[in-house]
Design a protein around this motif. Structure first.
Motif, PDB file in Angstrom:
ATOM      1  N   GLN A 102     -31.822  12.417   3.739  1.00 23.91           N
ATOM      2  CA  GLN A 102     -32.713  13.375   3.372  1.00 23.91           C
ATOM      3  C   GLN A 102     -32.254  14.403   2.670  1.00 23.91           C
ATOM      4  OE1 GLN A 102     -34.663  14.562   6.808  1.00 23.91           O
ATOM      5  NE2 GLN A 102     -35.478  12.585   7.345  1.00 23.91           N
ATOM      6  N   ASN A 103     -31.003  14.928   2.669  1.00 24.71           N
ATOM      7  CA  ASN A 103     -30.389  16.026   2.172  1.00 24.71           C
ATOM      8  C   ASN A 103     -29.551  15.427   1.073  1.00 24.71           C
ATOM      9  OD1 ASN A 103     -31.576  17.749   3.712  1.00 24.71           O
ATOM     10  ND2 ASN A 103     -29.973  17.786   5.311  1.00 24.71           N
ATOM     11  N   GLY A 104     -29.533  14.167   0.647  1.00 24.83           N
ATOM     12  CA  GLY A 104     -28.672  13.786  -0.522  1.00 24.83           C
ATOM     13  C   GLY A 104     -27.100  13.483  -0.106  1.00 24.83           C
ATOM     14  N   ILE A 105     -26.714  13.478   0.991  1.00 25.71           N
ATOM     15  CA  ILE A 105     -25.303  13.556   1.527  1.00 25.71           C
ATOM     16  C   ILE A 105     -25.029  11.990   1.859  1.00 25.71           C
ATOM     17  CG2 ILE A 105     -23.667  14.505   2.896  1.00 25.71           C
ATOM     18  CD1 ILE A 105     -25.069  16.426   1.467  1.00 25.71           C
ATOM     19  N   GLU A 106     -24.124  11.634   0.871  1.00 26.39           N
ATOM     20  CA  GLU A 106     -23.357  10.251   0.951  1.00 26.39           C
ATOM     21  C   GLU A 106     -22.076  10.512   1.772  1.00 26.39           C
ATOM     22  OE1 GLU A 106     -23.184   7.742  -2.350  1.00 26.39           O
ATOM     23  OE2 GLU A 106     -25.236   8.114  -2.934  1.00 26.39           O
ATOM     24  N   HIS A 107     -21.690   9.495   2.641  1.00 25.17           N
ATOM     25  CA  HIS A 107     -20.510   9.689   3.302  1.00 25.17           C
ATOM     26  C   HIS A 107     -19.592   8.379   3.199  1.00 25.17           C
ATOM     27  CE1 HIS A 107     -22.710   7.605   6.565  1.00 25.17           C
ATOM     28  NE2 HIS A 107     -21.441   6.892   6.769  1.00 25.17           N
ATOM     29  N   ILE A 108     -18.156   8.621   3.494  1.00 23.68           N
ATOM     30  CA  ILE A 108     -17.343   7.734   3.565  1.00 23.68           C
ATOM     31  C   ILE A 108     -16.533   7.806   4.854  1.00 23.68           C
ATOM     32  CG2 ILE A 108     -15.063   6.710   2.823  1.00 23.68           C
ATOM     33  CD1 ILE A 108     -15.931   8.247  -0.099  1.00 23.68           C
ATOM     34  N   GLU A 109     -16.754   6.782   5.877  1.00 27.62           N
ATOM     35  CA  GLU A 109     -16.301   6.798   7.250  1.00 27.62           C
ATOM     36  C   GLU A 109     -14.867   6.154   7.202  1.00 27.62           C
ATOM     37  OE1 GLU A 109     -18.723   5.029  10.648  1.00 27.62           O
ATOM     38  OE2 GLU A 109     -17.319   3.392  10.271  1.00 27.62           O
ATOM     39  N   LEU A 110     -13.874   6.906   7.733  1.00 26.65           N
ATOM     40  CA  LEU A 110     -12.400   6.468   7.866  1.00 26.65           C
ATOM     41  C   LEU A 110     -12.014   6.522   9.197  1.00 26.65           C
ATOM     42  CD1 LEU A 110     -11.267   8.526   4.694  1.00 26.65           C
ATOM     43  CD2 LEU A 110     -11.588   5.807   4.914  1.00 26.65           C
ATOM     44  N   GLU A 111     -11.786   5.382   9.981  1.00 21.26           N
ATOM     45  CA  GLU A 111     -11.211   5.269  11.360  1.00 21.26           C
ATOM     46  C   GLU A 111      -9.464   5.961  11.099  1.00 21.26           C
ATOM     47  OE1 GLU A 111     -10.672   2.403  14.820  1.00 21.26           O
ATOM     48  OE2 GLU A 111     -10.540   1.418  12.935  1.00 21.26           O
ATOM     49  N   VAL A 112      -9.273   6.956  11.988  1.00 25.91           N
ATOM     50  CA  VAL A 112      -7.942   7.379  11.980  1.00 25.91           C
ATOM     51  C   VAL A 112      -6.999   7.378  13.075  1.00 25.91           C
ATOM     52  CG1 VAL A 112      -8.767   9.281  10.231  1.00 25.91           C
ATOM     53  CG2 VAL A 112      -8.942   9.844  12.608  1.00 25.91           C
ATOM     54  N   ALA A 113      -7.598   6.990  14.201  1.00 26.99           N
ATOM     55  CA  ALA A 113      -6.852   6.939  15.668  1.00 26.99           C
ATOM     56  C   ALA A 113      -7.779   6.551  16.650  1.00 26.99           C
ATOM     57  CB  ALA A 113      -6.186   8.257  15.930  1.00 26.99           C
ATOM     58  N   ILE A 114      -6.997   6.309  17.684  1.00 24.64           N
ATOM     59  CA  ILE A 114      -7.735   5.493  19.059  1.00 24.64           C
ATOM     60  C   ILE A 114      -7.420   6.639  19.997  1.00 24.64           C
ATOM     61  CG2 ILE A 114      -7.732   3.777  20.858  1.00 24.64           C
ATOM     62  CD1 ILE A 114      -6.495   2.022  18.869  1.00 24.64           C
ATOM     63  N   ASP A 115      -8.555   6.996  20.930  1.00 24.75           N
ATOM     64  CA  ASP A 115      -8.336   7.677  22.087  1.00 24.75           C
ATOM     65  C   ASP A 115      -8.971   7.121  23.235  1.00 24.75           C
ATOM     66  OD1 ASP A 115      -7.840  10.445  23.584  1.00 24.75           O
ATOM     67  OD2 ASP A 115      -9.733  11.088  23.003  1.00 24.75           O
ATOM     68  N   GLY A 116      -8.412   7.578  24.366  1.00 27.78           N
ATOM     69  CA  GLY A 116      -8.916   7.067  25.650  1.00 27.78           C
ATOM     70  C   GLY A 116      -9.445   8.317  26.298  1.00 27.78           C
ATOM     71  N   MET A 117     -10.310   8.308  27.223  1.00 30.92           N
ATOM     72  CA  MET A 117     -10.828   9.452  27.966  1.00 30.92           C
ATOM     73  C   MET A 117     -10.267   9.443  29.310  1.00 30.92           C
ATOM     74  SD  MET A 117     -14.800   9.182  26.244  1.00 30.92           S
ATOM     75  CE  MET A 117     -14.761   7.536  26.472  1.00 30.92           C
ATOM     76  N   ALA A 118      -9.704  10.695  29.883  1.00 31.57           N
ATOM     77  CA  ALA A 118      -9.100  10.522  31.001  1.00 31.57           C
ATOM     78  C   ALA A 118     -10.043  10.995  32.149  1.00 31.57           C
ATOM     79  CB  ALA A 118      -7.729  11.377  30.934  1.00 31.57           C
ATOM     80  N   VAL A 119     -10.195  10.345  33.306  1.00 27.79           N
ATOM     81  CA  VAL A 119     -10.922  11.049  34.521  1.00 27.79           C
ATOM     82  C   VAL A 119     -10.149  11.914  35.164  1.00 27.79           C
ATOM     83  CG1 VAL A 119     -12.418  10.697  36.504  1.00 27.79           C
ATOM     84  CG2 VAL A 119     -12.868   9.108  34.374  1.00 27.79           C
ATOM     85  N   LEU A 120     -10.329  13.263  35.390  1.00 28.42           N
ATOM     86  CA  LEU A 120      -9.526  14.160  35.913  1.00 28.42           C
ATOM     87  C   LEU A 120      -9.797  14.929  37.154  1.00 28.42           C
ATOM     88  CD1 LEU A 120      -8.181  15.778  32.510  1.00 28.42           C
ATOM     89  CD2 LEU A 120      -7.077  13.947  33.560  1.00 28.42           C
ATOM     90  N   THR A 121      -9.113  15.108  38.162  1.00 30.69           N
ATOM     91  CA  THR A 121      -9.143  16.068  39.200  1.00 30.69           C
ATOM     92  C   THR A 121      -7.978  17.105  39.393  1.00 30.69           C
ATOM     93  OG1 THR A 121      -9.917  16.041  41.576  1.00 30.69           O
ATOM     94  CG2 THR A 121      -8.221  14.484  41.011  1.00 30.69           C
ATOM     95  N   SER A 122      -8.019  17.747  40.443  1.00 26.77           N
ATOM     96  CA  SER A 122      -6.792  18.550  40.448  1.00 26.77           C
ATOM     97  C   SER A 122      -5.794  17.808  41.102  1.00 26.77           C
ATOM     98  CB  SER A 122      -7.102  19.563  41.472  1.00 26.77           C
ATOM     99  OG  SER A 122      -6.047  20.511  42.259  1.00 26.77           O
TER     100      SER A 122
END
Length: 335
Positions: A102-122
């Motif tokens: 709608q705003n006339g913005i075109e993008h170029i998508e670039l994958e740069v890395a892999i990340d995991g999500m850590a489940v944490l506690t104390s």
């Protein structure tokens, strides 16, 4: 922010030597001028910030501003034409694409890395060492609102096939990303969405917890309670292992417990992982030699390997790094 600054500084000298040896991929060297504004994911921010520092070593005339309010907030700015690059810990959503269009913005998508999500506690929480998706849903999902103790989730956990029941009779203090964060979206999609759909529940976490888009605030919250629970990007766990403990995760309700490590994330055995991206504004890249040069620099091994490793993320396999560089090479606006 202090930890991140230390990480950036620690590897800067060595990476600067590598950048000089490789030529850095920049286009006009010290003669290059301009301004580049990057916003978005707090998870991707450390990578982009380090790449920006290295780029400025060769191109001090380019003013680079990198911030990390969250993926969703970043896409809002990007689709309004306010930023040159949007860091993202998830792919751009359909509704965000609509706003961009709608705003006339075109993008170029670039994958740069892999990340995991850590489940944490104390580290003080010795009662819990592994949680499966049923446990995570029972403790932090949309049906756990109002659970003040871990044991409040016992019945729900047993119903859902959780393997860590009975949970400890201790306060459940949850600190995790908020809805503006791509880390939140990725966790909800992987852990809560499928089970929630089956049960007719919303694909969301419980609303009654301390939410933040700032990973350092999340770490502080988890470290601040002996019986805490939350999640954060893997790199922030690695940087803070002295104050938080990672809980192994089992996929579904019958998978094996897997620890979050660089090897398990890269090898695909750890169930909580996602790709990290940058999105480039095509029109701004066409107008700005500095922006094109910065992305040229980013997609070399200096950005996609050395910088990614330095801040604690997992590098893309070689074929995916080549695909990223190839995408940019083919879609980059002509100078």
């Amino acid at each position: 922010m202090g930890r991140r600054g230390g990480i950036l500084g620690a590897g800067l000298a060595a990476l600067s030597l590598l950048a000089a040896a490789c030529g850095g991929g920049s286009a006009s060297g010290s003669d290059l001028t301009g301004e580049i504004f990057v916003s978005g994911s707090s998870t991707v921010e450390p990578i982009t910030a380090l790449v920006a520092e290295l780029f400025n070593e060769e191109n001090p005339g380019v003013a680079l501003n990198v911030e990390g309010p969250g993926t969703g907030d970043g896409f809002e700015l990007f689709c309004n034409g306010e930023t040159d690059i949007s860091d993202a810990s998830r792919t751009i959503a359909d509704e965000e694409i609509e706003v961009c269009e709608q705003n006339g913005i075109e993008h170029i998508e670039l994958e740069v890395a892999i990340d995991g999500m850590a489940v944490l506690t104390s580290p003080a929480n010795a009662a819990v060492s592994c949680l499966n998706f049923g446990d995570l849903y029972a403790l932090m999902g949309p049906e756990s609102q109002g659970f003040d103790t871990w044991s409040d989730a016992n019945a729900l956990g047993e119903e859902l096939g959780g393997t860590a029941t009975p949970y400890p009779d201790a306060p459940l203090v949850m600190t995790a990303p908020g809805e503006e964060s791509g880390t939140y979206d990725s966790f909800v999609e992987l852990v809560f969405e499928g089970m929630g759909e089956e049960r007719g529940a919303e694909a969301a976490s419980r609303p009654d917890y301390q939410a933040s888009a700032n990973d350092n605030v999340i770490i502080e919250g988890i470290a601040g309670s002996d019986t805490s629970l939350g999640w954060v990007g893997f790199a922030f766990y690695v940087q803070n292992q002295d104050v938080v403990k990672a809980i192994d995760v089992a996929e579904g309700t019958s998978g094996d417990c897997v620890a979050a490590t660089e090897e398990t994330i890269a090898g695909g055995t750890y169930p909580l992982q996602r790709s990290l991206f940058i999105y480039v504004n095509r029109a701004k890249a066409e107008e700005s030699e500095a922006l094109r040069a910065f992305v040229d620099f980013y997609v070399t091994d200096i950005g996609l390997v050395e910088a990614v490793q330095q801040v604690g993320y997992v590098t893309l396999p070689e074929d995916r790094r080549e695909a990223t560089a190839g995408t940019w090479d083919s879609e980059k606006p002509a100078s």
